[in-house]
Design a protein around this motif. Sequence first.
Motif, PDB file in Angstrom:
ATOM      1  N   ARG A 171      -7.948 -11.994   2.661  1.00  0.00           N
ATOM      2  CA  ARG A 171      -6.544 -11.719   3.030  1.00  0.00           C
ATOM      3  C   ARG A 171      -5.729 -11.375   1.790  1.00  0.00           C
ATOM      4  NH1 ARG A 171      -7.178 -16.272   6.356  1.00  0.00           N
ATOM      5  NH2 ARG A 171      -5.977 -17.551   4.896  1.00  0.00           N
ATOM      6  N   TYR A 172      -5.987 -12.097   0.693  1.00  0.00           N
ATOM      7  CA  TYR A 172      -5.279 -11.830  -0.560  1.00  0.00           C
ATOM      8  C   TYR A 172      -5.552 -10.389  -1.009  1.00  0.00           C
ATOM      9  CZ  TYR A 172      -3.929 -12.298  -5.488  1.00  0.00           C
ATOM     10  OH  TYR A 172      -3.346 -12.125  -6.717  1.00  0.00           O
ATOM     11  N   ARG A 173      -6.836  -9.981  -0.976  1.00  0.00           N
ATOM     12  CA  ARG A 173      -7.187  -8.626  -1.404  1.00  0.00           C
ATOM     13  C   ARG A 173      -6.537  -7.582  -0.505  1.00  0.00           C
ATOM     14  NH1 ARG A 173     -12.279  -8.883  -0.811  1.00  0.00           N
ATOM     15  NH2 ARG A 173     -13.041  -9.130  -2.953  1.00  0.00           N
ATOM     16  N   ASN A 174      -6.589  -7.797   0.806  1.00  0.00           N
ATOM     17  CA  ASN A 174      -6.000  -6.824   1.730  1.00  0.00           C
ATOM     18  C   ASN A 174      -4.490  -6.699   1.533  1.00  0.00           C
ATOM     19  OD1 ASN A 174      -8.527  -6.380   2.860  1.00  0.00           O
ATOM     20  ND2 ASN A 174      -8.233  -7.855   4.514  1.00  0.00           N
ATOM     21  N   LEU A 175      -3.828  -7.842   1.332  1.00  0.00           N
ATOM     22  CA  LEU A 175      -2.379  -7.807   1.103  1.00  0.00           C
ATOM     23  C   LEU A 175      -2.045  -7.135  -0.220  1.00  0.00           C
ATOM     24  CD1 LEU A 175      -1.361 -11.370   2.362  1.00  0.00           C
ATOM     25  CD2 LEU A 175      -0.749  -9.177   3.407  1.00  0.00           C
ATOM     26  N   VAL A 176      -2.869  -7.384  -1.243  1.00  0.00           N
ATOM     27  CA  VAL A 176      -2.642  -6.763  -2.552  1.00  0.00           C
ATOM     28  C   VAL A 176      -2.817  -5.252  -2.463  1.00  0.00           C
ATOM     29  CG1 VAL A 176      -3.659  -6.477  -4.835  1.00  0.00           C
ATOM     30  CG2 VAL A 176      -3.108  -8.751  -4.017  1.00  0.00           C
ATOM     31  N   ILE A 177      -3.879  -4.794  -1.795  1.00  0.00           N
ATOM     32  CA  ILE A 177      -4.103  -3.355  -1.661  1.00  0.00           C
ATOM     33  C   ILE A 177      -2.959  -2.698  -0.899  1.00  0.00           C
ATOM     34  CG2 ILE A 177      -5.586  -1.609  -0.594  1.00  0.00           C
ATOM     35  CD1 ILE A 177      -7.968  -3.418  -1.178  1.00  0.00           C
ATOM     36  N   THR A 178      -2.560  -3.309   0.208  1.00  0.00           N
ATOM     37  CA  THR A 178      -1.439  -2.774   0.979  1.00  0.00           C
ATOM     38  C   THR A 178      -0.161  -2.740   0.136  1.00  0.00           C
ATOM     39  OG1 THR A 178      -2.393  -3.664   3.014  1.00  0.00           O
ATOM     40  CG2 THR A 178      -0.065  -3.049   3.066  1.00  0.00           C
ATOM     41  N   GLY A 179       0.077  -3.822  -0.594  1.00  0.00           N
ATOM     42  CA  GLY A 179       1.260  -3.883  -1.446  1.00  0.00           C
ATOM     43  C   GLY A 179       1.228  -2.855  -2.560  1.00  0.00           C
ATOM     44  N   ASP A 180       0.051  -2.636  -3.165  1.00  0.00           N
ATOM     45  CA  ASP A 180      -0.064  -1.634  -4.235  1.00  0.00           C
ATOM     46  C   ASP A 180       0.265  -0.242  -3.721  1.00  0.00           C
ATOM     47  OD1 ASP A 180      -0.764  -3.420  -6.231  1.00  0.00           O
ATOM     48  OD2 ASP A 180      -2.915  -3.277  -5.831  1.00  0.00           O
ATOM     49  N   VAL A 181      -0.171   0.055  -2.499  1.00  0.00           N
ATOM     50  CA  VAL A 181       0.140   1.360  -1.900  1.00  0.00           C
ATOM     51  C   VAL A 181       1.644   1.501  -1.691  1.00  0.00           C
ATOM     52  CG1 VAL A 181      -0.109   2.771   0.178  1.00  0.00           C
ATOM     53  CG2 VAL A 181      -2.112   1.630  -0.803  1.00  0.00           C
ATOM     54  N   LEU A 182       2.268   0.483  -1.111  1.00  0.00           N
ATOM     55  CA  LEU A 182       3.704   0.542  -0.825  1.00  0.00           C
ATOM     56  C   LEU A 182       4.530   0.579  -2.107  1.00  0.00           C
ATOM     57  CD1 LEU A 182       3.924  -1.999   2.153  1.00  0.00           C
ATOM     58  CD2 LEU A 182       3.940   0.508   2.249  1.00  0.00           C
ATOM     59  N   VAL A 183       4.129  -0.229  -3.105  1.00  0.00           N
ATOM     60  CA  VAL A 183       4.869  -0.279  -4.369  1.00  0.00           C
ATOM     61  C   VAL A 183       4.829   1.068  -5.077  1.00  0.00           C
ATOM     62  CG1 VAL A 183       4.746  -1.186  -6.727  1.00  0.00           C
ATOM     63  CG2 VAL A 183       4.739  -2.758  -4.791  1.00  0.00           C
ATOM     64  N   SER A 184       3.626   1.650  -5.191  1.00  0.00           N
ATOM     65  CA  SER A 184       3.492   2.923  -5.912  1.00  0.00           C
ATOM     66  C   SER A 184       4.199   4.056  -5.168  1.00  0.00           C
ATOM     67  CB  SER A 184       2.015   3.264  -6.113  1.00  0.00           C
ATOM     68  OG  SER A 184       1.304   3.244  -4.889  1.00  0.00           O
ATOM     69  N   ALA A 185       4.070   4.097  -3.848  1.00  0.00           N
ATOM     70  CA  ALA A 185       4.744   5.141  -3.076  1.00  0.00           C
ATOM     71  C   ALA A 185       6.263   5.005  -3.177  1.00  0.00           C
ATOM     72  CB  ALA A 185       4.303   5.080  -1.616  1.00  0.00           C
ATOM     73  N   SER A 186       6.752   3.778  -3.088  1.00  0.00           N
ATOM     74  CA  SER A 186       8.198   3.537  -3.160  1.00  0.00           C
ATOM     75  C   SER A 186       8.756   3.874  -4.532  1.00  0.00           C
ATOM     76  CB  SER A 186       8.503   2.082  -2.812  1.00  0.00           C
ATOM     77  OG  SER A 186       8.048   1.757  -1.523  1.00  0.00           O
ATOM     78  N   ALA A 187       8.028   3.475  -5.593  1.00  0.00           N
ATOM     79  CA  ALA A 187       8.502   3.735  -6.954  1.00  0.00           C
ATOM     80  C   ALA A 187       8.604   5.228  -7.226  1.00  0.00           C
ATOM     81  CB  ALA A 187       7.569   3.069  -7.967  1.00  0.00           C
ATOM     82  N   VAL A 188       7.576   5.989  -6.834  1.00  0.00           N
ATOM     83  CA  VAL A 188       7.599   7.432  -7.069  1.00  0.00           C
ATOM     84  C   VAL A 188       8.649   8.110  -6.193  1.00  0.00           C
ATOM     85  CG1 VAL A 188       6.250   9.554  -6.885  1.00  0.00           C
ATOM     86  CG2 VAL A 188       5.198   7.495  -7.813  1.00  0.00           C
ATOM     87  N   ALA A 189       8.747   7.686  -4.941  1.00  0.00           N
ATOM     88  CA  ALA A 189       9.755   8.274  -4.049  1.00  0.00           C
ATOM     89  C   ALA A 189      11.163   8.030  -4.582  1.00  0.00           C
ATOM     90  CB  ALA A 189       9.602   7.693  -2.648  1.00  0.00           C
ATOM     91  N   ALA A 190      11.415   6.815  -5.089  1.00  0.00           N
ATOM     92  CA  ALA A 190      12.734   6.512  -5.653  1.00  0.00           C
ATOM     93  C   ALA A 190      13.011   7.354  -6.884  1.00  0.00           C
ATOM     94  CB  ALA A 190      12.815   5.023  -5.994  1.00  0.00           C
ATOM     95  N   ALA A 191      11.983   7.538  -7.741  1.00  0.00           N
ATOM     96  CA  ALA A 191      12.158   8.342  -8.949  1.00  0.00           C
ATOM     97  C   ALA A 191      12.457   9.797  -8.605  1.00  0.00           C
ATOM     98  CB  ALA A 191      10.904   8.245  -9.825  1.00  0.00           C
ATOM     99  N   VAL A 192      11.737  10.336  -7.617  1.00  0.00           N
ATOM    100  CA  VAL A 192      11.973  11.722  -7.194  1.00  0.00           C
ATOM    101  C   VAL A 192      13.361  11.865  -6.588  1.00  0.00           C
ATOM    102  CG1 VAL A 192      11.241  13.509  -5.569  1.00  0.00           C
ATOM    103  CG2 VAL A 192       9.526  12.218  -6.856  1.00  0.00           C
ATOM    104  N   TRP A 193      13.753  10.908  -5.777  1.00  0.00           N
ATOM    105  CA  TRP A 193      15.084  10.965  -5.145  1.00  0.00           C
ATOM    106  C   TRP A 193      16.199  10.904  -6.180  1.00  0.00           C
ATOM    107  CZ3 TRP A 193      19.030   7.200  -4.636  1.00  0.00           C
ATOM    108  CH2 TRP A 193      20.049   7.558  -3.749  1.00  0.00           C
ATOM    109  N   LEU A 194      16.026  10.063  -7.192  1.00  0.00           N
ATOM    110  CA  LEU A 194      17.048   9.960  -8.241  1.00  0.00           C
ATOM    111  C   LEU A 194      17.102  11.225  -9.099  1.00  0.00           C
ATOM    112  CD1 LEU A 194      16.473   6.265  -9.410  1.00  0.00           C
ATOM    113  CD2 LEU A 194      18.431   7.145  -8.125  1.00  0.00           C
ATOM    114  N   ARG A 195      15.929  11.843  -9.286  1.00  0.00           N
ATOM    115  CA  ARG A 195      15.875  13.049 -10.137  1.00  0.00           C
ATOM    116  C   ARG A 195      16.383  14.277  -9.405  1.00  0.00           C
ATOM    117  NH1 ARG A 195      16.231  17.085 -12.264  1.00  0.00           N
ATOM    118  NH2 ARG A 195      14.991  18.043 -13.938  1.00  0.00           N
TER     119      ARG A 195
END
Length: 495
Positions: A38-62
Motif C-alpha cells: 500500500r505504501y508503494r502504491n500510494l507513493v507511486i500515485t503521489g509521485d505522478v500527481l506531484v510531478s504533473a501538478s508541479a509542471v502544470a503550475a510552472a507552465v501556467w505561471l509562465r
Amino acid sequence: MTQISSQHVPIDRLMTSAAQTAGLPIRRDGQAASMLRRYRNLVITGDVLVSASAVAAAVWLRFDTETPWFYAITPVVAPLLWLAFLAVNRTYETRFLASGSEETDRVVRAGLALFTLVAVGSYTLAGNVSRAIVLFSAPAIVVGSLTLRWYLRQRVHNARRSGRGVHRTVIVGRHDAARHLISMLQRASYRGLAPVAACVPDLQGLRPGDIDGIKVMGGPEDVLDVVDRVGAHTVAIVSHPDLAGHELRRLSWALEERQVDLLVSPGIMEVAGPRLSIRPVAGLSLLHLEKPRAHGGKLLLKAVVDRLFGTFLLLLFAPVLFAVALAIKLDSRGPVFFRQTRVGVDGREFAIVKFRSMVVDAEARLAALASSSEGNGMLFKMREDPRVTRVGRFIRRYSLDELPQLINVARGEMSLVGPRPPLPSEVATYDGDATRRLRVRPGMTGLWQVSGRSDLSWEESLRLDLRYVDNWSIGMDLSILWKTIRAVLGSDGAY
C-alpha cells in the motif's frame, strides 16, 4: 537436545518441521507485506500527481495566455520521466521503502539527475526550454515527493509502534549478541522488526528462559521449528560461528521455501547501509565496507551549498537578527554577540558567533556553579542557570541564540549540519575515536541536536557524531534539518 559447541548445527534436522511432516500449510500474517505494498502504491500515485501538478503550475505561471503545444504535453511526459528516474534509483524497492534517510537520499539523487538531463538536453539539442519552468518544477517535484514520503512514512512508523504491520522476527546467536540485537530492535520498533522468540546455544546447561522479555524457545538447531511455531516472517542471525558457510546456505534454502527473510548481522557497529555491499570473490560473498565520504566531490558540493544557503538564510533572517540584537541590548549591559574559540575541521580553530544569552561576567561565576552542573561530564549545563538573562532564556528555548552561527557557515568555518563544534579544552582530552569528529566541518545542528540536545550523555553525543561522520549523505542532512525544525519548535532538551 543436540549440543553445538563442538559440532555443526544438524542441518538435516533443520530441513524438516512438525508442520511439514504432517503436511500442514504454514500460515503467516501478511499484514507487513500488505502495508508496504500500500505504501508503494500510494507513493507511486503521489509521485505522478506531484510531478504533473508541479509542471502544470510552472507552465501556467509562465504562459498565462496561449500555451505552446510542447509545454501543453509536459504534465503528461514529466510523470513518466520522474517515475523512471525514481525506479532507476531503486526508490520503490522493498528494502528502501519507509527507510528514512536512505529513501530521501535516493529521491534527491533522482531529482538531480532529472534536472541535469533536462538542462543538458535542452542545451545539446538547442531547444528553447523555458529556464523558469525548469528552475521551478524540478525543485517542486523533489520537495513534493519528499513531503509525500515523509507523511506516509510517519503513518507506517506509527502503525509499527502500535504492533501493526511488523515482521515477527526470531533472533539467533550467542546470548550477549542476541540481547544487544533485541534491545536495539525494541528501541527502533518503528523499523518494523519485532523480536518474538530467540534461539541461543545451551552452554553447559545455562540457556536462559527469556532475554529482555523475549522467550528463548531453543537453540540454533531448532530455528525452523521455532519459525513455524511462532509464524515468523524474518530470522536474524548474529554472532554464531556454526551458522556460517554451507550450513547458513542450506538454512537460507529452507527459509526460502517458507518465504521467510534471512538477515545476518556483519557485527559492524554504526555503519549505514549505503557503505555496505557484497563483493563476490572466488565463489565467496565478501562484505565490502566503503570508505566514509569525509572527502571528495560530494563533500565539496556540500561546502559550496552550505556557503550559498548560509548566506541566503543570513539575509532572510536579518529582521529577526536585528530584533533579537535590540532586545539583548535593552535587557542587559554588555555586547550583543558572544564569541568563543572552537575547533573545526582538521583541528583548525575559529571564533564561533552567538547572541549573548548570559550576564557579562558569566565565565567568572562558572567556578562557583561547577558542582551544580547537570551536563554530560564534558560540558557544563544547568536548567536554572542564574547567569542567563531574561532575553537569554527566551532565545535559548527556541535556539535563536544560535542564528549568528550563519556567519560562520557563510565563511566556510561551519556547516549547516555536522558534529557539535568542540572547545579546545575538550579536544585536548580526545582519544583516537573522538578525533574522528574533526574530519568534517562542525554544524549548527546534527544528530546530537535532534536526539536530545542538552539531555545526552557525552558517550551518546560522541556516538551520534561518529555515526554522522562515517555515514554522511545528502539524505541524512535533509532528514536532520527537518527534525531540527521540529525539535526547536518543541524546545526539546533546550536549556
